[in-house]
Scaffold this active site. Sequence first.
Site, PDB file in Angstrom:
ATOM      1  N   HIS A  15       0.758  -1.312   0.178  1.00 15.17           N
ATOM      2  CA  HIS A  15       0.041   0.098  -0.003  1.00 15.17           C
ATOM      3  C   HIS A  15       0.742   1.156   0.001  1.00 15.17           C
ATOM      4  O   HIS A  15       1.957   1.142   0.817  1.00 15.17           O
ATOM      5  CB  HIS A  15      -1.177  -0.006   1.191  1.00 15.17           C
ATOM      6  CG  HIS A  15      -2.216   0.813   1.096  1.00 15.17           C
ATOM      7  ND1 HIS A  15      -1.863   2.439   1.196  1.00 15.17           N
ATOM      8  CD2 HIS A  15      -3.376   0.705   0.895  1.00 15.17           C
ATOM      9  CE1 HIS A  15      -3.104   2.992   1.079  1.00 15.17           C
ATOM     10  NE2 HIS A  15      -4.036   2.011   0.721  1.00 15.17           N
TER      11      HIS A  15
ATOM     12  N   ASP B  62      -7.709  -4.191  -0.567  1.00 14.78           N
ATOM     13  CA  ASP B  62      -8.401  -4.246  -2.069  1.00 14.78           C
ATOM     14  C   ASP B  62      -8.364  -5.909  -2.195  1.00 14.78           C
ATOM     15  O   ASP B  62      -9.284  -6.345  -2.999  1.00 14.78           O
ATOM     16  CB  ASP B  62      -7.593  -3.522  -2.830  1.00 14.78           C
ATOM     17  CG  ASP B  62      -7.740  -2.051  -2.720  1.00 14.78           C
ATOM     18  OD1 ASP B  62      -8.840  -1.630  -2.390  1.00 14.78           O
ATOM     19  OD2 ASP B  62      -6.811  -1.308  -2.832  1.00 14.78           O
TER      20      ASP B  62
END
Length: 431
Positions: free
Chosen positions: A309, A366
């Site tokens: 991330h 995600d």
Amino acid sequence: MSDSKVVKLVDESSNRSAELPLLSGTLGPSCIDLGTLYKDTGHFTYDPGFGSTASTKSAITYIDGDKGVLLYRGYPIEQLAEKSTFLEVAYLLLNGELPKKDEFATFEHQITHHTMMHESLKNFFQGFHHDAHPMAMLAASVASLSAFYHDDLNVDDPADRKLAAIRLIAKMPTIAAACYRYSIGWPFRYPRNNLEYVERFLHMMFEVPSEPLQLNPVAAKALDLLFILHADHEQNASTSTVRLVGSTGANPYASIAAGITALWGPAHGGANEAVLEMLQEIGSPDRVETAVKRAKDKNDNFRLMGFGHRVYKNFDPRAKIIREMCHKVLAELGVNDPLLDVAMKLEEAALKDEYFVERKLYPNVDFYSGIIYKALGIPTEMFTVMFAIARTAGWISHWIEQHETPGSRIGRPRQIYTGADVRDYTALGKR
């Protein structure tokens, strides 16, 4: 607040200097106040992507990427995920405090009784081609709400702002479900006000007139958890877009519609959709090992989506929460889908591989959210729409905070001009 310390900046070429105050918040690093920089030195700053620039002061969300910390109004995301509900979190983001019992009852009643979309909006959908992307329909439909509620659009009126927030949070699931059902040719379903927020949405999505929907409680719990985790994430691209549009005085529906279009990009809200596309490219569990090798090859264009991330340098705290729910959903629903087998094999391989472990490229929110949506039967093109439903609570909270902050001004970023120098016009016949 302003610290007693200042940063002195000296331009040695002109001997002009500026003393810039340090500003600090409750948590996080101090910021250099550049308000007088241009006046004192004649220079702007250059920060592509605004990676080192604070564009606003906000009391809503705090992130510490190095430590993997995410706070909503001071509450750790882990506590909210375990003990709260999405609707309670939405109240928290809007109002700054968790609601008391009577306050929540009022809020829930308001949300429940603003879920209907105007009947004329059905005709609006008829203007889309049957296979239009749901995000296109969602953005246009939300923007059109300003045409239905133009009498209550005084952005300077706190009551109008609050009413707009209620309407958006209430109607977003109704509009989102309508986008899905229109795309597959199903009749729209009216919201059932005897159901709670998430259950009501799932019924609008999947229930058919010929038979009642048998909803697994685990499915509703998983979706509620995902909505909590996606409700806000500080000054990300879509939230900053909402604030930038809102700074012009634009109405809340136009501002949120702008946030929806910003969210659509694969580098932002479309990331979980990209995860499913990656899993489809891998194809089967026996090809996972090859995919991992390709991902480590700098000369190969293949990338593992949903790992690492850009904000969380250690781990994404939301991923740790949703990973457990992901495995619970797969076990409870018993979905037989080859892509989910690929996902679980890929997760196992990446968590053991030294290359990914050393670089802290762990599966992020995600990755797991895409798997859960897939297991719940939500089509890939609806993934970003699901994100938008949740993020609406954060977007409208930021929009309201912006209007309640004294001294707010229109956003006007600067640039470094790289075009042609001054030149004279040449007549067409002489060029």
